[in-house]
Design an enzyme around this catalytic site. Structure first.
Site, PDB file in Angstrom:
ATOM      1  N   GLY A 115       1.005  -1.263   0.359  1.00 31.10           N
ATOM      2  CA  GLY A 115      -0.068   0.289   0.024  1.00 31.10           C
ATOM      3  C   GLY A 115       0.883   0.910   0.118  1.00 31.10           C
ATOM      4  O   GLY A 115       2.246   1.420   0.522  1.00 31.10           O
ATOM      5  N   CYS A 116       0.398   2.273  -0.286  1.00 26.50           N
ATOM      6  CA  CYS A 116       1.347   3.735  -0.495  1.00 26.50           C
ATOM      7  C   CYS A 116       1.395   4.291   0.730  1.00 26.50           C
ATOM      8  O   CYS A 116       2.670   4.088   0.513  1.00 26.50           O
ATOM      9  CB  CYS A 116       0.188   4.421  -1.386  1.00 26.50           C
ATOM     10  SG  CYS A 116      -1.598   4.840  -0.984  1.00 26.50           S
ATOM     11  N   HIS A 117       0.352   4.100   1.825  1.00 29.27           N
ATOM     12  CA  HIS A 117       1.401   4.795   2.994  1.00 29.27           C
ATOM     13  C   HIS A 117       1.419   3.372   3.561  1.00 29.27           C
ATOM     14  O   HIS A 117       3.148   4.319   4.277  1.00 29.27           O
ATOM     15  CB  HIS A 117      -0.398   4.958   4.143  1.00 29.27           C
ATOM     16  CG  HIS A 117      -1.477   5.544   3.540  1.00 29.27           C
ATOM     17  ND1 HIS A 117      -1.211   6.700   3.651  1.00 29.27           N
ATOM     18  CD2 HIS A 117      -2.330   5.244   3.050  1.00 29.27           C
ATOM     19  CE1 HIS A 117      -2.195   7.608   3.607  1.00 29.27           C
ATOM     20  NE2 HIS A 117      -3.061   6.759   2.860  1.00 29.27           N
ATOM     21  N   ALA A 118       1.652   2.548   3.506  1.00 28.71           N
ATOM     22  CA  ALA A 118       2.864   1.344   4.490  1.00 28.71           C
ATOM     23  C   ALA A 118       4.283   1.564   3.636  1.00 28.71           C
ATOM     24  O   ALA A 118       4.950   1.219   4.366  1.00 28.71           O
ATOM     25  CB  ALA A 118       2.345   0.307   3.885  1.00 28.71           C
TER      26      ALA A 118
END
EC number: 1.2.1.38
Length: 315
Positions: A115-118
């Site tokens: 994921g992007c945030h991750a």
């Protein structure tokens, strides 16, 4: 050699961007599905099994269904959804994660795109845990600010209406139930024993993302200095094509007084910063949420898996 690639979910934000990356490639044959057959399970299954690499750009449930359609042992799936990021048997598609990760991606037939945030959080924190500076038991928090493209077509349409409603003109924190879908991978792939307290924020710019991880030096192993924190991150990413570790207390940012969340847009790059005082450290990582945060990362993993130049088609 030409590789056959199919994008299941080609009309979504991530799928469209993957198609843009692949369009300029002479080594890729993109398998297309007719518009009137996009929801035909038999046709989708045929194309999935005809591909050397199939990208799943679908909601979680649909990704699980698509994965179950694969009968060809040679088809490599790269899933952009949340469905398989911590599932045994799936390899996490972050080549820079740790030593051996590229070998795992090269050998895998099931790759879960981060994921992007991750991605930003993991790239900021994992080096500190691996170096033994940040104990796995540390209670960590993080804030992430992102452009609205991360919300997909419906959110893009919401933010691009004119005139823009007043409530969309200001940043909007969300995930307030403290159960954000990225939390399991943020914990699993950093080595932290407990999930971070995580607050994402969406704002009225199209793309760009920055995660901030505030830490007290007292949370590190005794004797840890800001210089040691920065050195551990720099050593972890030494030689990495797409990771740029900025100087400790980056002078250009401090002089300007503000952090540029969009500084990695239109690249597959991640910039990692360490700001510090005598008692506190702020680790920040920024990326393009549509690039290294989604489609770019997926193409990078494809390149690694196929054994071609890792940066092929990426900037």
């Amino acid at each position: 050699m030409t590789f056959k690639v199919f994008v299941d979910g080609q009309e979504g934000t991530t799928g469209l961007r993957i198609h843009e990356y692949l369009a300029a490639r002479t080594d890729i044959e993109v398998l297309k599905i007719d518009a009137d057959k996009r929801k035909d399970p038999a046709e989708r299954a045929r194309l999935l099994n005809a591909a050397d690499v199939a990208f799943l750009c679908l909601p979680d449930a649909a990704s699980r269904e698509a994965a179950a359609m694969i009968t060809n042992p040679n088809t490599c799936l790269i899933d952009a959804s949340t469905a398989h990021r911590t599932v045994p048997g799936w390899t996490f598609g972050l080549p820079e994660l740790a030593q051996g990760q590229r070998d795992a991606i090269r050998a895998a037939k099931r790759i879960a795109n981060p994921g992007c945030h991750a991605s930003a959080f993991i790239l900021a924190v994992r080096p500190l845990v691996d170096a033994g500076l940040l104990p796995p038991s540390a209670a960590v928090s993080a804030t992430s600010i992102t452009g609205y493209s991360g919300g997909g077509k419906s959110m893009i349409a919401e933010y691009e209406q004119q005139p823009l409603p007043a409530h969309l003109q200001a940043p909007r924190p969300y995930g307030l139930g403290l159960k954000h879908k990225h939390l399991p991978e943020m914990m699993a792939h950093t080595g932290l024993a407990t999930p971070p307290v995580f607050m994402p924020i969406v704002s009225s710019f199209y793309k760009g993302l920055a995660v901030s991880v505030p830490l007290h030096l007292s949370q590190f192993t005794p004797g840890t200095t800001p210089e040691a924190v920065h050195a551990a991150i720099a050593a972890h990413y030494e030689g990495e094509r797409f990771i740029r570790v900025m100087p400790l207390r980056d002078a250009a940012t401090l002089e300007g007084g503000f952090f540029d969340v969009q500084g990695c847009n239109d690249t597959n790059r991640v910039d990692v910063f360490v700001f510090a005082s005598d008692t506190q450290v702020l680790v920040m990582a920024r990326l393009d949420n549509l690039g290294k945060g989604a489609s770019g990362a997926a193409v990078q993993s494809m390149n690694v898996h196929l054994g071609v130049e890792e940066s092929l088609g990426l900037v």
